[in-house]
Design a protein around this motif. Structure first.
Motif, PDB file in Angstrom:
ATOM      1  N   LYS A  67       5.602  -2.890  -5.510  1.00  0.00           N
ATOM      2  CA  LYS A  67       4.840  -3.982  -4.892  1.00  0.00           C
ATOM      3  C   LYS A  67       5.151  -4.065  -3.405  1.00  0.00           C
ATOM      4  N   LEU A  68       6.433  -3.962  -3.076  1.00  0.00           N
ATOM      5  CA  LEU A  68       6.846  -3.997  -1.673  1.00  0.00           C
ATOM      6  C   LEU A  68       6.285  -2.788  -0.929  1.00  0.00           C
ATOM      7  N   ALA A  69       6.288  -1.629  -1.568  1.00  0.00           N
ATOM      8  CA  ALA A  69       5.733  -0.425  -0.939  1.00  0.00           C
ATOM      9  C   ALA A  69       4.244  -0.608  -0.649  1.00  0.00           C
ATOM     10  N   HIS A  70       3.522  -1.236  -1.588  1.00  0.00           N
ATOM     11  CA  HIS A  70       2.095  -1.508  -1.368  1.00  0.00           C
ATOM     12  C   HIS A  70       1.903  -2.484  -0.198  1.00  0.00           C
ATOM     13  N   ASP A  71       2.741  -3.530  -0.153  1.00  0.00           N
ATOM     14  CA  ASP A  71       2.661  -4.507   0.941  1.00  0.00           C
ATOM     15  C   ASP A  71       2.945  -3.844   2.289  1.00  0.00           C
ATOM     16  N   VAL A  72       3.901  -2.932   2.307  1.00  0.00           N
ATOM     17  CA  VAL A  72       4.236  -2.227   3.543  1.00  0.00           C
ATOM     18  C   VAL A  72       3.055  -1.368   3.985  1.00  0.00           C
ATOM     19  N   ASP A  73       2.373  -0.735   3.036  1.00  0.00           N
ATOM     20  CA  ASP A  73       1.189   0.057   3.393  1.00  0.00           C
ATOM     21  C   ASP A  73       0.124  -0.827   4.038  1.00  0.00           C
TER      22      ASP A  73
END
Length: 130
Positions: free
Chosen positions: A110-116
């Motif tokens: 989820k955090l990786a998606h938010d960072v993208d």
């Protein structure tokens, strides 16, 4: 090809003579008293029609002066603005890269998606295209 800085610590303080001059000129031209001097010049020029007599010559004086000054100021201020834009983009790139690294280290999808999303929002430039 010069190394493109990607982290704040990678940025050097080396600035060309022209860049230093442009920065000093931008600060100089941004002062209220400089505007007052420009206004005073116009106020002194306006009644000079009585001394010059010829309207065309009178207009040519102010038009030539303002055109030359404007042309030079645009070049100087554009240099300063471009360097500021590049510095801002480098800072945004560094923030996005740090966030991406933190997300990957944590392993949170989820955090990786938010960072993208953040990377896309700040316009992170691809290293290959930069």
């Amino acid at each position: 090809m010069p190394k493109v800085p990607h982290m704040p610590s990678d940025v050097t303080s080396e600035v060309s003579v022209f860049d230093r001059f442009a920065a000093v000129a931008a600060r100089f031209f941004a002062k209220p008293w400089f505007f007052a001097v420009c206004l005073l010049i116009v106020l002194l020029w306006a009644p000079s029609i009585a001394l010059i007599g010829d309207v065309d010559t009178w207009q040519l004086i102010i038009n030539t002066g303002t055109t030359i000054i404007t042309f030079l100021m645009v070049a100087l201020l554009q240099n300063t603005q471009t360097r500021q834009d590049e510095a801002t983009q480098d800072k945004l790139n560094a923030i996005a890269e740090i966030l991406a690294g933190m997300a990957k280290a944590r392993g949170d999808e989820k955090l990786a998606h938010d960072v993208d999303e953040v990377r896309a929002a700040v316009g992170l430039e691809d290293r290959e295209s930069a």
